[in-house]
Motif scaffolding. Structure first.
Motif, PDB file in Angstrom:
ATOM      1  N   LYS A  54      29.749  84.176  75.667  1.00  0.00           N
ATOM      2  CA  LYS A  54      29.728  85.524  74.684  1.00  0.00           C
ATOM      3  C   LYS A  54      29.349  85.350  73.448  1.00  0.00           C
ATOM      4  N   VAL A  55      27.981  84.228  73.991  1.00  0.00           N
ATOM      5  CA  VAL A  55      26.451  84.060  72.397  1.00  0.00           C
ATOM      6  C   VAL A  55      25.650  83.190  73.779  1.00  0.00           C
ATOM      7  N   ASP A  56      24.539  84.203  72.836  1.00  0.00           N
ATOM      8  CA  ASP A  56      23.160  84.222  73.303  1.00  0.00           C
ATOM      9  C   ASP A  56      22.152  83.292  72.961  1.00  0.00           C
ATOM     10  N   VAL A  57      22.128  82.772  71.614  1.00  0.00           N
ATOM     11  CA  VAL A  57      21.979  82.029  70.472  1.00  0.00           C
ATOM     12  C   VAL A  57      23.039  81.345  69.146  1.00  0.00           C
ATOM     13  N   LEU A  58      22.759  80.316  69.646  1.00  0.00           N
ATOM     14  CA  LEU A  58      23.561  79.860  68.676  1.00  0.00           C
ATOM     15  C   LEU A  58      22.721  78.894  67.552  1.00  0.00           C
ATOM     16  N   LEU A  59      22.998  80.089  66.282  1.00  0.00           N
ATOM     17  CA  LEU A  59      22.640  79.197  64.463  1.00  0.00           C
ATOM     18  C   LEU A  59      23.170  77.773  64.179  1.00  0.00           C
ATOM     19  N   PHE A  60      23.317  77.029  63.883  1.00  0.00           N
ATOM     20  CA  PHE A  60      23.924  76.493  62.754  1.00  0.00           C
ATOM     21  C   PHE A  60      23.378  75.340  61.749  1.00  0.00           C
ATOM     22  N   ALA A  61      23.599  75.850  60.567  1.00  0.00           N
ATOM     23  CA  ALA A  61      23.366  75.246  59.291  1.00  0.00           C
ATOM     24  C   ALA A  61      23.158  73.789  59.339  1.00  0.00           C
TER      25      ALA A  61
END
Lengths: 327, 325
Positions: A102-109
């Protein structure tokens, strides 16, 4: 027309600057235009971040939200095991969504590694945690991006005296190959410099033999595979040349060989990109910055860079293209 | 103040840098050139640099209007091969350094500034030659010589320099670190008011409490404690990657004691590739050097920058006068 990549956004450790810079990121019009953003976490944490940042809560309007609760929001700028446990839970939840495609890219702070370790993180860092959760056993590498120079390393959090024993031609080649594959999504025919291990790159064997024994053979193998790799270079002059634009990426042999330089070049905008996982994973290279957390002064320059890199890497990946075509 | 400037390997950029710096009025102190009269006159002619050059002696005072050469008479104009490894030039370069070092030891010059030698060329006649600084150290009979790189924004010193990284790691020992801390504090005090000096860790994150190596716990921290007890302005060990950022961008420290060559050289060269001055610490004489090599690719073309030499000269004068910032 290519679809916007689906970006999953986490606000990071609530005791740090993550929530406030996340809010600032979402306040920029370019972010919604460039990606389909889904938020994952505790909505109280996101809202607390907006309050600190001074952005209106409307920055979250209309964005799909996957809820993961924290009991009570801990005080900012204090190491918190509860915060560590919460961030681990959000990472696990994120991995579930990634596994479901379900996700193409993960960005985490920024996360706080110490907090996660207090909460029971078993791996050496979150990248290895992701690998474990996602069943990845092949090479994962951390790429640092500062002022458009990509830096990766063959060894990471190990004692310096153990590094030489861990260097193999195969391992060095794999690192060259991986950064080349990733960077090619954004820039055709990237020029990759490979660092020596010793001062003056060993000076023909007078100051060590790692260059002769393992690094040069790895470079030859990469060149034979059509990669524009060169070296091994004396590390001190290599970074000067890289910063002038002579190279697009550098492959370093140990943690500080690259990290000292990248932090000096671009601490405020540095990005960490994890490659080798099923999707690109990006985060600002700086930490939770307890010294300024909660004061509303944290800038979103690095998380914006991370966003841009992540979106570009996702947009040009084959998986994403396949999905777009399938639509 | 009388300086001695060694011309270095005649195949390289040394001669022209000296000639250009002098002709542009950039050398502000009296000096003698340790080299070969015929090489300097040939270079001046070849590059069209008009400067008076004269054979001189250490028994006189340097004349401000001309380049006074302590002529070693080892090379004639036919011996010179710009841009190419040349055993005779390598041998001569070594001789210039030997005599300048003796002149400094005898206090006939107050400080020594060196232009680049070519290691390969010098090794053709002296297979035991391992490096410029090592040669000077041997003549002086000094044991713990280390390199300081100084730029405007940051000063670094090193526990070891021209050894393999494996050997450098073995040399991270408490007594050696203490000695380098001592030399560092002494030198930095001459260049900065109220200096703050940090010691870098060896391992990532300075070992993270022993998780990634124990040299910080066993060797570095005890050396720092020793220094603090003596009232030296020292802190550490710090995680190396953030330390340089903190020192330079947040201006937290003036100098950093580094555990190995590249730990100091990578950031210093990024900060100031041309301006960084190389200073040998632990010698009974003042010796500074340009930090670049013989640059054969541009040798005798007249384009080599004079800035590193000027920086090295200014630094030598500061250190020799014992002046503050």
């Amino acid at each position: 027309m290519s679809a916007r990549p689906r970006l999953l956004l986490l606000a990071g450790d609530p005791t740090g600057i993550g929530p406030e810079i996340t809010a600032k990121l979402l306040a920029l019009p370019e972010t919604r235009e460039a990606a389909e953003i889904t938020l994952l976490g505790d909505h109280h944490v996101f809202r607390a971040g907006a309050k600190i940042a001074g952005t209106p809560e409307s920055v979250f309007d209309g964005l799909p939200f996957v809820e993961e609760r924290i009991g009570q929001i801990p005080a900012v700028a204090h190491l918190s095991c509860e915060a560590g446990a919460f961030t681990l839970a959000t990472l696990r939840r994120a991995c579930g969504l990634i596994r479901d495609g379900k996700v193409d890219v993960l960005l985490f702070a920024p996360l706080n590694k110490q907090a996660m370790m207090l909460a029971g993180l078993e791996q050496e860092d979150e990248m290895h945690f992701f690998a474990h959760q996602l069943g990845v056993t092949s090479l994962c590498s951390e790429i640092n991006i500062a002022a458009s120079l990509w830096t990766t390393r063959v060894t990471s959090h190990v004692p310096l005296k153990d590094v030489s024993g861990l260097l193999t031609a195969g391992g060095i080649f794999a690192a060259i190959d991986q950064v080349n594959s990733m960077l090619r999504r954004i820039k055709p025919e990237p020029r990759i410099a490979v660092a020596g291990f010793n001062p003056h790159a060993g000076e023909g064997g007078l100051l060590g033999r790692e260059e002769i024994d393992v690094i040069a053979p790895a470079i030859e193998r990469a060149q034979a595979a059509g990669i524009l790799a060169s070296g091994p270079y004396p590390p001190d002059t290599m970074f000067v040349r890289a910063r002038k634009g002579e190279f697009d990426a550098v492959v370093t042999m140990y943690h500080d060989q690259g990290q000292i330089a990248t932090k000096l070049i671009g601490f405020e905008r540095g990005v960490t990109l994890q490659s080798g996982l099923p999707i690109p994973v990006v985060t600002p290279a700086h930490g939770t910055a307890f010294d300024i957390a909660g004061k509303g002064v944290a800038v979103a320059s690095a998380i914006l860079e991370a966003f841009r890199v992540g979106v570009a890497a996702a947009r040009n990946s084959r998986v994403h293209d396949a999905r777009a075509l399938g639509n | 103040m009388r300086l001695g400037i060694t011309v270095g390997d005649s195949s390289g950029v040394g001669p022209e840098i000296l000639l250009n710096a002098f002709s542009r009025g950039e050398i502000r102190y009296p000096f003698f050139a340790f080299g070969d009269y015929e090489v300097l006159t040939l270079c001046a002619e070849t590059l069209g640099i008009s400067v008076p050059i004269r054979r001189a002696s250490l028994n006189e005072e340097p004349h401000p209007g001309e380049i006074g050469v302590i002529d070693h008479a080892l090379l004639t104009s036919t011996d010179v091969t710009p841009g190419e490894i040349n055993a005779a030039s390598g041998h001569a370069a070594r001789a210039y350094v030997v005599s300048a070092t003796h002149a400094a030891l005898e206090r006939r010059i107050d400080a020594m500034v060196t232009l680049p030698m070519n290691k390969e060329a010098t090794q053709l006649s002296d297979p035991d030659f391992t490096g410029h600084t090592e040669l000077i150290g041997a003549i002086c009979g000094s044991k713990d010589v280390t390199i300081m790189l100084a730029s405007e924004e940051l000063i670094v010193t090193h526990v070891s320099t021209h050894v393999s990284l494996a050997e450098a790691i073995r040399r991270v020992r408490r007594d050696r670190i203490e000695r380098i801390i001592d030399l560092t504090c002494d030198a930095v005090a001459r260049l900065r008011d109220s200096p703050r000096i940090a010691v870098a860790g060896l391992n990532p994150h300075a070992g993270e409490n022993g998780l990634f190596g124990d040299e910080e716990i066993r060797e570095i921290a005890p050396a720092v404690a020793w220094a603090k007890e003596r009232g030296l302005p020292i802190e550490g060990p710090f995680p190396p990657d953030t330390l340089f950022y903190q020192a330079v961008r947040r201006k937290r420290f003036d100098a950093i004691v580094c555990m190995y060559h590249d730990q100091g050289h990578v950031p210093l060269k990024l900060l100031d590739f041309e301006g960084g001055v190389n200073v040998a610490l632990g010698l009974p004489i003042v010796r500074t050097s340009v930090d670049h090599g013989t640059a054969f690719d541009i040798a005798w073309k007249g384009i080599a920058s004079t800035r590193p030499l000027i920086g090295a000269i200014d630094m030598a004068v500061k250190l020799a006068s014992g002046a503050g910032k």
